[in-house]
Enzyme design. Structure first.
Site, mmCIF file in Angstrom:
data_model
loop_
_atom_site.group_PDB
_atom_site.id
_atom_site.type_symbol
_atom_site.label_atom_id
_atom_site.label_comp_id
_atom_site.label_asym_id
_atom_site.label_seq_id
_atom_site.Cartn_x
_atom_site.Cartn_y
_atom_site.Cartn_z
ATOM 1 N N CYS A 109 0.756 -1.084 -0.256
ATOM 2 C CA CYS A 109 -0.341 0.241 0.382
ATOM 3 C C CYS A 109 0.810 0.978 -0.039
ATOM 4 O O CYS A 109 1.206 1.470 -0.982
ATOM 5 C CB CYS A 109 -0.779 0.302 1.051
ATOM 6 S SG CYS A 109 -2.186 1.170 0.296
ATOM 7 N N ARG A 116 -12.412 5.929 -2.073
ATOM 8 C CA ARG A 116 -11.115 5.605 -1.272
ATOM 9 C C ARG A 116 -12.060 3.601 -1.280
ATOM 10 O O ARG A 116 -13.050 3.832 -1.589
ATOM 11 C CB ARG A 116 -11.533 5.265 0.151
ATOM 12 C CG ARG A 116 -10.693 6.886 0.914
ATOM 13 C CD ARG A 116 -9.976 6.186 2.419
ATOM 14 N NE ARG A 116 -9.099 5.691 2.690
ATOM 15 C CZ ARG A 116 -7.417 6.075 2.539
ATOM 16 N NH1 ARG A 116 -7.664 7.137 2.082
ATOM 17 N NH2 ARG A 116 -6.621 5.650 2.922
ATOM 18 N N HIS A 137 -3.650 -5.928 2.222
ATOM 19 C CA HIS A 137 -3.380 -5.834 3.633
ATOM 20 C C HIS A 137 -3.831 -7.771 4.150
ATOM 21 O O HIS A 137 -4.087 -7.760 3.423
ATOM 22 C CB HIS A 137 -3.463 -4.809 4.734
ATOM 23 C CG HIS A 137 -3.216 -3.230 4.245
ATOM 24 N ND1 HIS A 137 -1.839 -3.019 5.109
ATOM 25 C CD2 HIS A 137 -3.466 -2.325 3.284
ATOM 26 C CE1 HIS A 137 -1.693 -1.400 3.913
ATOM 27 N NE2 HIS A 137 -2.953 -1.718 3.351
#
Ligand code: GLN
EC number: 6.3.5.13
Length: 239
Positions: free
Chosen positions: A94, A127, A191
């Protein structure tokens, strides 16, 4: 391997380590130890010099401010560039992925990246938050990627880099591709932590670092269960 120990550096845990990305260091160390490799994990904070002789460097995710600071410190330090020139493995997640490219945006400002990989990141319309899944580049010989993503950035790959995966759920780089790799450098938006969710990816990094063609298989019953559960969750949420 550069030394008797397999040396793993976790870069800037004080700045870059969201969503349990520290687990990537734990997974790599454990999977290496269980194959008989002596392992040393070094946590290098952002006020410390980066050692240049480690085998694997890990960079985690981060909020915009810590991401910009982390990139500036890594550029000023120069150690990661020297390590890459010597053939070290780098795995970025990320924010830690974005800063490997040429530039990225944080809090509305464009920052210079480390220019280790040929891509740049800007901001998306919203997002990207949720499950991320994809089919990994066949040349890497890995099962599908699964993970969790939470980022505002979108990443645009140049010709000097290959996408890590084709997206089957979520957004990744841009809704079509996810992550990037070249040589022994690899980045992802995943993640989870990514290497707990994708043990075969952990083993790829270990093979790159040790030069081993094959590693003895480990009992991945729990990881396989988690992967199956998340695959079902993605399929159910789409139905
Ligand atoms: N700050 C970056 C973005 O929002 C990376 C976020 C993260 O590492 N989770 O795009």
């Amino acid at each position: 391997m550069s030394t008797e120990n397999l040396r793993i550096v976790w870069i800037y845990p004080d700045l870059l380590s969201t969503y349990g990305d520290r687990g990537n260091a734990l997974i790599l160390a454990r999977r290496a130890q269980r194959r008989g490799f002596p392992v040393e994990v070094l946590e290098v904070r952002s006020d410390q010099r980066l050692p240049t002789t480690a085998d694997i460097y890990l960079i985690g995710g981060g909020e915009d401010g810590p991401q910009a600071l982390g990139a500036q410190r890594l550029l000023a330090d120069g150690g990661l560039h020297r390590a890459v020139a010597q053939g070290s493995v780098v795995f970025g997640v990320c924010a830690g992925y974005q800063l490997l490219g040429t530039s990225f945006f944080a809090k509305g400002t464009q920052y210079q990246g480390l220019e280790l990989l040929d891509f740049s990141s800007d901001r998306g319309p919203s997002r990207a938050v949720g499950e991320l899944a994809g089919d990994i580049d066949a040349r890497l010989g890995l099962p599908p990627l699964t993970g969790f993503e939470n980022h505002g950035g979108r990443t645009h790959l140049g010709p000097g880099v290959s996408p890590l995966a084709r997206v089957t759920a979520g957004v990744g780089n841009d809704g079509a591709t996810e992550g990037a790799w070249r040589g022994k450098l690899l980045g992802t938006y995943s993640h989870g932590p990514a290497l707990a969710r994708n043990p075969a990816l952990a083993d790829l990094l270990l093979r790159w670092a040790t030069g081993a063609q094959h590693l003895p298989p480990l009992d991945d019953t729990w990881a396989d269960r988690l992967r199956a559960e998340r695959r079902t969750a993605v399929a159910t949420s789409r139905a």
